[in-house]
Design a protein around this motif. Sequence first.
Motif, PDB file in Angstrom:
ATOM      1  N   MET A   1      86.740 117.389 -76.044  1.00 37.63           N
ATOM      2  CA  MET A   1      87.910 116.599 -75.668  1.00 37.63           C
ATOM      3  C   MET A   1      87.855 116.217 -74.189  1.00 37.63           C
ATOM      4  SD  MET A   1      91.937 117.700 -75.638  1.00 37.63           S
ATOM      5  CE  MET A   1      91.591 118.915 -74.359  1.00 37.63           C
ATOM      6  N   LEU A   2      87.545 117.171 -73.336  1.00 38.66           N
ATOM      7  CA  LEU A   2      87.498 116.881 -71.908  1.00 38.66           C
ATOM      8  C   LEU A   2      86.404 115.869 -71.585  1.00 38.66           C
ATOM      9  CD1 LEU A   2      88.056 120.437 -70.371  1.00 38.66           C
ATOM     10  CD2 LEU A   2      89.686 118.545 -70.460  1.00 38.66           C
ATOM     11  N   SER A   3      85.264 115.965 -72.255  1.00 35.95           N
ATOM     12  CA  SER A   3      84.177 115.010 -72.012  1.00 35.95           C
ATOM     13  C   SER A   3      84.602 113.594 -72.380  1.00 35.95           C
ATOM     14  CB  SER A   3      82.930 115.412 -72.809  1.00 35.95           C
ATOM     15  OG  SER A   3      82.446 116.664 -72.379  1.00 35.95           O
ATOM     16  N   SER A   4      85.338 113.453 -73.490  1.00 34.10           N
ATOM     17  CA  SER A   4      85.787 112.131 -73.920  1.00 34.10           C
ATOM     18  C   SER A   4      86.893 111.598 -73.013  1.00 34.10           C
ATOM     19  CB  SER A   4      86.276 112.184 -75.372  1.00 34.10           C
ATOM     20  OG  SER A   4      85.236 112.572 -76.251  1.00 34.10           O
ATOM     21  N   LEU A   5      87.840 112.458 -72.653  1.00 36.28           N
ATOM     22  CA  LEU A   5      88.949 112.014 -71.808  1.00 36.28           C
ATOM     23  C   LEU A   5      88.471 111.628 -70.411  1.00 36.28           C
ATOM     24  CD1 LEU A   5      91.728 114.588 -72.776  1.00 36.28           C
ATOM     25  CD2 LEU A   5      91.732 112.140 -73.253  1.00 36.28           C
ATOM     26  N   ALA A   6      87.434 112.277 -69.924  1.00 35.85           N
ATOM     27  CA  ALA A   6      86.935 111.972 -68.582  1.00 35.85           C
ATOM     28  C   ALA A   6      86.456 110.538 -68.469  1.00 35.85           C
ATOM     29  CB  ALA A   6      85.799 112.925 -68.220  1.00 35.85           C
ATOM     30  N   LEU A   7      86.126 109.897 -69.608  1.00 37.58           N
ATOM     31  CA  LEU A   7      85.621 108.527 -69.602  1.00 37.58           C
ATOM     32  C   LEU A   7      86.728 107.484 -69.733  1.00 37.58           C
ATOM     33  CD1 LEU A   7      82.472 108.991 -71.883  1.00 37.58           C
ATOM     34  CD2 LEU A   7      82.479 108.497 -69.428  1.00 37.58           C
ATOM     35  N   VAL A   8      87.964 107.902 -70.051  1.00 35.59           N
ATOM     36  CA  VAL A   8      89.025 106.903 -70.267  1.00 35.59           C
ATOM     37  C   VAL A   8      90.263 107.114 -69.403  1.00 35.59           C
ATOM     38  CG1 VAL A   8      88.314 106.407 -72.633  1.00 35.59           C
ATOM     39  CG2 VAL A   8      90.028 108.180 -72.206  1.00 35.59           C
ATOM     40  N   LEU A   9      90.507 108.339 -68.943  1.00 35.26           N
ATOM     41  CA  LEU A   9      91.679 108.557 -68.096  1.00 35.26           C
ATOM     42  C   LEU A   9      91.516 107.783 -66.790  1.00 35.26           C
ATOM     43  CD1 LEU A   9      92.261 112.386 -68.551  1.00 35.26           C
ATOM     44  CD2 LEU A   9      93.657 110.533 -69.467  1.00 35.26           C
TER      45      LEU A   9
ATOM     46  N   SER B   1      82.220 125.494 -65.677  1.00 37.14           N
ATOM     47  CA  SER B   1      81.253 124.400 -65.823  1.00 37.14           C
ATOM     48  C   SER B   1      81.892 123.188 -66.485  1.00 37.14           C
ATOM     49  CB  SER B   1      80.041 124.874 -66.638  1.00 37.14           C
ATOM     50  OG  SER B   1      79.163 123.797 -66.890  1.00 37.14           O
ATOM     51  N   ALA B   2      82.621 123.395 -67.596  1.00 39.83           N
ATOM     52  CA  ALA B   2      83.246 122.281 -68.309  1.00 39.83           C
ATOM     53  C   ALA B   2      84.292 121.589 -67.443  1.00 39.83           C
ATOM     54  CB  ALA B   2      83.877 122.777 -69.609  1.00 39.83           C
ATOM     55  N   ILE B   3      85.079 122.357 -66.705  1.00 33.34           N
ATOM     56  CA  ILE B   3      86.108 121.773 -65.845  1.00 33.34           C
ATOM     57  C   ILE B   3      85.464 120.996 -64.699  1.00 33.34           C
ATOM     58  CG2 ILE B   3      88.075 122.265 -64.364  1.00 33.34           C
ATOM     59  CD1 ILE B   3      88.540 122.724 -67.384  1.00 33.34           C
ATOM     60  N   ASN B   4      84.380 121.546 -64.131  1.00 29.63           N
ATOM     61  CA  ASN B   4      83.695 120.836 -63.045  1.00 29.63           C
ATOM     62  C   ASN B   4      83.115 119.514 -63.524  1.00 29.63           C
ATOM     63  OD1 ASN B   4      84.260 122.847 -61.200  1.00 29.63           O
ATOM     64  ND2 ASN B   4      82.313 123.921 -61.507  1.00 29.63           N
ATOM     65  N   VAL B   5      82.516 119.504 -64.719  1.00 33.24           N
ATOM     66  CA  VAL B   5      81.957 118.265 -65.267  1.00 33.24           C
ATOM     67  C   VAL B   5      83.062 117.231 -65.473  1.00 33.24           C
ATOM     68  CG1 VAL B   5      80.875 117.252 -67.319  1.00 33.24           C
ATOM     69  CG2 VAL B   5      79.946 119.343 -66.328  1.00 33.24           C
ATOM     70  N   PHE B   6      84.224 117.671 -65.949  1.00 34.65           N
ATOM     71  CA  PHE B   6      85.358 116.779 -66.181  1.00 34.65           C
ATOM     72  C   PHE B   6      85.766 116.081 -64.875  1.00 34.65           C
ATOM     73  CE2 PHE B   6      90.067 116.410 -66.125  1.00 34.65           C
ATOM     74  CZ  PHE B   6      90.228 115.457 -67.111  1.00 34.65           C
ATOM     75  N   PHE B   7      85.940 116.849 -63.819  1.00 43.34           N
ATOM     76  CA  PHE B   7      86.385 116.254 -62.556  1.00 43.34           C
ATOM     77  C   PHE B   7      85.256 115.499 -61.856  1.00 43.34           C
ATOM     78  CE2 PHE B   7      89.736 119.596 -62.893  1.00 43.34           C
ATOM     79  CZ  PHE B   7      90.823 118.732 -62.915  1.00 43.34           C
ATOM     80  N   ASP B   8      84.022 115.950 -62.001  1.00 40.16           N
ATOM     81  CA  ASP B   8      82.905 115.217 -61.397  1.00 40.16           C
ATOM     82  C   ASP B   8      82.798 113.813 -61.982  1.00 40.16           C
ATOM     83  OD1 ASP B   8      82.269 117.372 -59.837  1.00 40.16           O
ATOM     84  OD2 ASP B   8      80.576 118.050 -61.060  1.00 40.16           O
ATOM     85  N   LEU B   9      82.976 113.700 -63.299  1.00 40.46           N
ATOM     86  CA  LEU B   9      82.890 112.399 -63.941  1.00 40.46           C
ATOM     87  C   LEU B   9      84.067 111.507 -63.538  1.00 40.46           C
ATOM     88  CD1 LEU B   9      81.307 110.620 -65.796  1.00 40.46           C
ATOM     89  CD2 LEU B   9      82.381 111.731 -67.774  1.00 40.46           C
ATOM     90  N   ALA B  10      85.242 112.113 -63.406  1.00 42.70           N
ATOM     91  CA  ALA B  10      86.402 111.339 -62.955  1.00 42.70           C
ATOM     92  C   ALA B  10      86.179 110.817 -61.535  1.00 42.70           C
ATOM     93  CB  ALA B  10      87.665 112.201 -63.012  1.00 42.70           C
ATOM     94  N   ARG B  11      85.617 111.658 -60.652  1.00 44.52           N
ATOM     95  CA  ARG B  11      85.344 111.212 -59.281  1.00 44.52           C
ATOM     96  C   ARG B  11      84.293 110.105 -59.258  1.00 44.52           C
ATOM     97  NH1 ARG B  11      86.162 116.719 -58.007  1.00 44.52           N
ATOM     98  NH2 ARG B  11      83.951 117.151 -58.368  1.00 44.52           N
ATOM     99  N   LEU B  12      83.281 110.223 -60.121  1.00 41.33           N
ATOM    100  CA  LEU B  12      82.252 109.183 -60.191  1.00 41.33           C
ATOM    101  C   LEU B  12      82.865 107.845 -60.592  1.00 41.33           C
ATOM    102  CD1 LEU B  12      79.206 108.358 -60.236  1.00 41.33           C
ATOM    103  CD2 LEU B  12      79.235 108.952 -62.664  1.00 41.33           C
ATOM    104  N   ARG B  13      83.741 107.855 -61.589  1.00 39.87           N
ATOM    105  CA  ARG B  13      84.384 106.617 -62.021  1.00 39.87           C
ATOM    106  C   ARG B  13      85.301 106.070 -60.928  1.00 39.87           C
ATOM    107  NH1 ARG B  13      87.867 107.702 -66.157  1.00 39.87           N
ATOM    108  NH2 ARG B  13      88.037 105.461 -66.532  1.00 39.87           N
ATOM    109  N   HIS B  14      85.929 106.962 -60.176  1.00 41.61           N
ATOM    110  CA  HIS B  14      86.777 106.517 -59.068  1.00 41.61           C
ATOM    111  C   HIS B  14      85.921 105.842 -57.996  1.00 41.61           C
ATOM    112  CE1 HIS B  14      90.237 106.169 -56.601  1.00 41.61           C
ATOM    113  NE2 HIS B  14      89.940 107.146 -55.754  1.00 41.61           N
TER     114      HIS B  14
END
Length: 523
Positions: free
Chosen positions: A468-476, A500-513
């Motif tokens: 869920m977090l991996s998918s949400l990180a791409l659309v939030l 690890s999962a939480i870090n990946v979630f926020f890392d991807l959000a920062r990348l999209r930002h």
Amino acid sequence: MSDAARQLQQLLKIGTARAGRAAAGPGAPLDALLPADADPDAALWLSLGALDLWERSGFVAPDQGAPLPHAPAPAETLRSCPPSAQTMLSLLLRGAHPPGLEAEWLRQLHAYGGHVPPYALPKLLDLATRQPALRPRLLPVLGERGRWLARLQPEWAWANGDADADASQWETGTPEQRVAALLDWRTRDPQAARAALDAAWRSETPEQRAALLGALAVGLGPDDDAFLEAALDDRRKEVRAAAQRLLARLPGSQLARRMTDRLLPLLRMSDAGRIELALPAANDPAMRRDGIGTASHYGLGEKAGWVVDMLAAVDPDVWPRHFEGTPRACLVAAEHSEFASVFVRGWALAVQRHAQDAPTPGVQAWLRDFLAWSVATRPSLREAVPDSLFDVAAFHFGLDTGGASSALFDALPSKWIGDGFPMRLLTRLAAGAPQAWPAALSACALQRLRTSMLPLADMGHPWLVRQMLSSLALVLDPAATAATEPELRAAWQPDGEWASAINVFFDLARLRHEMTLSFQEPA
């Protein structure tokens, strides 16, 4: 690919032992580079490698002649891509990040009014050739050089917008090329494309008829009804099935009207507000011609399955009018029926079919009500809803029409411990989203994530949470996610197992930002 390389690859598939012969060799001057004592298998591999390097180096065989010169590409009319955005694209094309970000990058480039940098055109054209879903994002930003380049490579013909090329491929192309040409033709002129298919229909092989018929899904309209109706009598089962699926998606088709006429006498609303159903007595030849009884429905009896097939082929807008209520009211009335699973599955399949194109306001209401009802209903009945319906709902979820999507987060259970449905639902809604969710909807999702995933260590279903977090990180909304990171980390307090999962979630959000910010720089 040269004939020599093609023959060597064919020999590689068969095997030298089975073929009973060794590789012919790559020919002069490359054959002088191979060791004389190499065994047949080694010689085959070395020959393929040598030919691949030789051809990729730009060698033009003497008997091919010099290539004809091409007129230069016209001057670009779109803006140049900003340098920071180009750097971001280079990272994405290296495959260092999850797939799906390329589409977001192209969408932001289109919003910026820019074109793809020239060095990235071959890779993006190759990528969109393998992934047709990426093409609508790439086409508006190809620029003049991209369209010029697409005309030089047959595999990229889909990108040059050349109607003559489509006509040529329709007449003389491979089976796959003819299907692609018909699909493109349907986007430009549905009636002319159907007329061309009608003219060639009798000369097509049964296998090709089934493949070509599926192209009518693009631009499907009332004018296709008669042609598809005739295809119901084709001798090939696959052709009949393709026609049945398309007619079931076409509101007002002859097939849909026949299904409605069969169903209405079987249904009655009781005084207690419960939908009652009388099962059909038999499946006659006319019913089988329309596809009734061809699908299997796990957990339902044969006659109940016939009713599902009929419901799935009727425009969902029929039922709120017939029962004088909203889609949600229809679902609630079906809940108390002896055949609740029959109604839920049949309606879900119908909504899924009719929402694939441009759904009517009534079908959109069905999608919204199905989502809200699925959250509230009992788990055993929820299983009657095919997961594919949520994939279709995901395409429209980000629009948040009337605030219905935001309201869904309020309807979710306050705690998700031990209940995997909210996470599965959000995963599908995120994975099927065509673009990022707006900031307001993202804020609702982030707030629910903050309060419902506590304590994180006791959540259970760890693989579901990660998915869920991996998918949400791409659309939030990336800015909203980045802004709430301290608050979410403080609430979740991820330990070593979850860090690890939480870090990946926020890392991807920062990348999209960072991607969004890269398009705010001057070119």
